[in-house]
Motif scaffolding. Structure first.
Motif, PDB file in Angstrom:
ATOM      1  N   SER A 111     -10.051   7.736  -0.470  1.00  0.00           N
ATOM      2  CA  SER A 111     -11.055   6.683  -0.403  1.00  0.00           C
ATOM      3  C   SER A 111     -10.732   5.811   0.792  1.00  0.00           C
ATOM      4  CB  SER A 111     -10.999   5.889  -1.703  1.00  0.00           C
ATOM      5  OG  SER A 111     -11.107   4.532  -1.449  1.00  0.00           O
ATOM      6  N   LEU A 134      -6.554  -2.380   0.492  1.00  0.00           N
ATOM      7  CA  LEU A 134      -6.279  -3.606  -0.245  1.00  0.00           C
ATOM      8  C   LEU A 134      -6.823  -4.766   0.592  1.00  0.00           C
ATOM      9  CD1 LEU A 134      -4.897  -3.264  -2.860  1.00  0.00           C
ATOM     10  CD2 LEU A 134      -2.718  -3.772  -1.781  1.00  0.00           C
ATOM     11  N   CYS A 158     -18.164   8.129  -7.176  1.00  0.00           N
ATOM     12  CA  CYS A 158     -17.462   7.011  -7.797  1.00  0.00           C
ATOM     13  C   CYS A 158     -18.150   6.554  -9.089  1.00  0.00           C
ATOM     14  CB  CYS A 158     -17.419   5.867  -6.792  1.00  0.00           C
ATOM     15  SG  CYS A 158     -16.390   4.488  -7.268  1.00  0.00           S
ATOM     16  N   HIS A 176      -9.638   1.568  -8.534  1.00  0.00           N
ATOM     17  CA  HIS A 176      -9.743   0.268  -7.875  1.00  0.00           C
ATOM     18  C   HIS A 176     -10.010  -0.854  -8.857  1.00  0.00           C
ATOM     19  CE1 HIS A 176     -11.129   2.751  -4.306  1.00  0.00           C
ATOM     20  NE2 HIS A 176     -10.143   2.035  -3.813  1.00  0.00           N
ATOM     21  N   THR A 212      -8.404   8.045  -7.229  1.00  0.00           N
ATOM     22  CA  THR A 212      -8.172   6.680  -6.770  1.00  0.00           C
ATOM     23  C   THR A 212      -8.842   5.650  -7.687  1.00  0.00           C
ATOM     24  OG1 THR A 212      -8.192   7.523  -4.522  1.00  0.00           O
ATOM     25  CG2 THR A 212      -8.286   5.140  -4.796  1.00  0.00           C
ATOM     26  N   GLU A 252       0.829  -1.211   0.000  1.00  0.00           N
ATOM     27  CA  GLU A 252       0.000   0.000   0.000  1.00  0.00           C
ATOM     28  C   GLU A 252       0.861   1.259   0.000  1.00  0.00           C
ATOM     29  OE1 GLU A 252      -4.163  -1.354   2.217  1.00  0.00           O
ATOM     30  OE2 GLU A 252      -2.541  -0.523   3.415  1.00  0.00           O
ATOM     31  N   GLY A 303      -3.596   4.894  -6.240  1.00  0.00           N
ATOM     32  CA  GLY A 303      -4.211   6.133  -5.778  1.00  0.00           C
ATOM     33  C   GLY A 303      -3.295   7.298  -5.510  1.00  0.00           C
ATOM     34  N   SER A 347     -11.086   2.764   1.195  1.00  0.00           N
ATOM     35  CA  SER A 347     -10.837   1.372   0.860  1.00  0.00           C
ATOM     36  C   SER A 347      -9.410   0.973   1.209  1.00  0.00           C
ATOM     37  CB  SER A 347     -11.039   1.162  -0.631  1.00  0.00           C
ATOM     38  OG  SER A 347     -10.109   1.959  -1.338  1.00  0.00           O
ATOM     39  N   GLY A 396     -11.951  -4.495  -8.241  1.00  0.00           N
ATOM     40  CA  GLY A 396     -12.691  -5.198  -7.190  1.00  0.00           C
ATOM     41  C   GLY A 396     -13.257  -6.518  -7.658  1.00  0.00           C
ATOM     42  N   TYR A 416     -11.439  -5.449  -2.510  1.00  0.00           N
ATOM     43  CA  TYR A 416     -10.525  -4.660  -3.336  1.00  0.00           C
ATOM     44  C   TYR A 416      -9.245  -5.435  -3.601  1.00  0.00           C
ATOM     45  CZ  TYR A 416     -13.745  -0.890  -2.468  1.00  0.00           C
ATOM     46  OH  TYR A 416     -14.880  -0.127  -2.419  1.00  0.00           O
ATOM     47  N   LYS A 429      -5.358  -1.351  -6.068  1.00  0.00           N
ATOM     48  CA  LYS A 429      -5.700   0.048  -5.818  1.00  0.00           C
ATOM     49  C   LYS A 429      -4.527   0.907  -6.253  1.00  0.00           C
ATOM     50  CE  LYS A 429      -6.764   3.198  -1.988  1.00  0.00           C
ATOM     51  NZ  LYS A 429      -7.061   3.312  -0.539  1.00  0.00           N
TER      52      LYS A 429
END
Lengths: 255, 255
Positions: free
Chosen positions: B125, B129, B200, B102, B100, A84, B118, B127, B104, B113, B116
């Motif tokens: 967001s 991983l 989104c 994603h 961002t 991340e 971003g 969210s 999914g 998710y 990602k």
DNA sequence: CCATCGAGTTCCGGTGAGCGGAACTCAGAA
DNA sequence: TTCTGAGTTCCGCTCACCGGAACTCGATGG
């Protein structure tokens, strides 16, 4: 293979899961039997259970590592946090170089590729997500090895070094010298040492205690890519990741 | 939780691993005992074995999902292929929108998710991983739900819909209408339905048989981000991924 | 056509890996 | 000091797991 499997269910489970190498998409029942050394009946029942648990999926030609495993793996906290944090830096690196960018972890005497950003160009680099390469033959591996625990370094240097290409460094002396240079400069190079036509720069991500957590690399074809010209960017990305990691860790620990 | 755990070792192992939710970095021994319902002695021995197998790691405050799990998960072939193929498209999407992005997957009645991208902006967001969100409250969830098997859709629509924000769609009728629109246009929207201030767009990645494999989304703060203006890009990315996937699959199968 | 092989599945009786209760240590809180 | 909750160790019982053997099913080939 066929290493010391403890006589426990978990041991057998692991030997089945580990039977899947980095390049095996699907394995048949018989092949798994061969690799694990388990008896047919045991294996059969075990695989049934593993499929139920979604640790394995049935494919048209055999079994594959299952979706549930993916879900669990992506939550492994240390690696997840690392990925991340690293992704934004890898993006930057990619936007700057437009060559294949990797994040790698050390596992034994190999690198494991934990993330890869490479654009649409196919097959610039032979690496795959989750794939492995020997430490001594890749820039990212040398970055990891240079800062690995002394014992690991000794092991790698004392074992015979696998020759991947004519330019692979296989004499312990010159490898040792290169590793020293990596520790001084913070940057590792590779010129057609893992694959002909491929060059690479890498830099280690060091934890607060000096231990190496991961490494970042940029790889490209020798025809257009000069690793030296990107050394600074790669090094900056690696240190950026390292900084962000400790900052986050401090926030979490509440220090 | 504490669901029907079969009385087998594997069942217990899974119940331990699954006890780790998406937001649990580390769990203590006692907490795991509570969640799994296993007796102390059993749990203790089991955890020891799991640590040996590196399916769990010991952390300062308890246990975490282990590094080996990450390595295995990243090799789960279906998901790995999906991520490998999708990444370049997600990059494009990110470079175009700088919001961002994603990827999914559907898991039960939730999105997971899987990737990602971003940038450095934090917390645009919520969210993570490997994190999860309800299908009905997110654009990416609606994209997945619209093309999910009829049975799944029926289940979600018949269960009471969780209200995440004042704008979450919770009446089955309007959700059903939105899903129909998604199937027609290939694009799903979300306006502050999972979190206030967040908008989104998402689009489904459809397999060759029409089944939905995954979904792609771009999310950003309502202050600067208009989902409608990026619908075309997201849709293009999703169809691009779908095309590349079938092309690869054909190559592999040798059709 | 039947013989042969390898892949995968089913069955079943014996047994040791795994089980949980109870007793323990160790910190921190009251 | 006592108490409570976290984590560890011990031990005898038992049932979940084991592997051999016998089976089905296709594919190959003589």
């Amino acid at each position: 293979m066929m290493t010391d499997v403890p006589n426990t269910l978990l041991g057998k489970v692991m030997s089945v899961l580990n039977a899947f190498g980095a390049d095996d998409d699907e394995l048949g029942f018989a092949e798994l039997g061969r690799r694990t050394g388990l008896s047919k009946s045991t294996l059969h029942r075990l695989m049934g259970d593993l499929v139920d648990a979604r640790l394995l999926d049935r494919g048209p030609r055999g079994y594959r590592l299952g979706g549930h495993l993916f879900q669990l793996g992506i939550r492994a906290s240390v690696e997840r946090r690392l990925v991340e944090v690293a992704i934004p830096y890898l993006e930057d690196l990619y936007e700057r170089t437009h060559e294949t960018v990797h994040l790698g972890l050390r596992e034994g005497h190999e690198v494991v590729y934990a993330a890869k950003i490479g654009g649409h160009r196919q097959a610039t680099s032979p690496s795959r997500l989750g794939g492995r390469m020997p430490l001594h033959a890749t820039a990212i591996g040398k970055a990891l090895l240079a800062h690995a625990p002394p014992q690991v370094r000794a092991e790698v240097l004392s074992a015979p070094l696998d020759r991947r290409t004519p330019r692979t460094v296989i004499t312990p002396g010159s490898l040792r010298r290169q590793l020293a240079a990596v520790r001084q400069t913070g940057v590792a190079y590779e010129f057609e040492e893992s694959r002909v036509g491929l060059a690479c720069v890498a830099s280690p991500v060091l934890g607060h205690d000096g231990a190496v957590v991961a490494a970042v690399s940029v790889a490209g074809p020798t025809t257009r890519f000069d690793p030296r010209s990107h050394a600074a960017s790669v090094h900056a990305a690696a240190t950026g990741i390292a900084l962000t990691l400790v900052r986050r860790a401090n926030l979490t620990t509440g220090t």
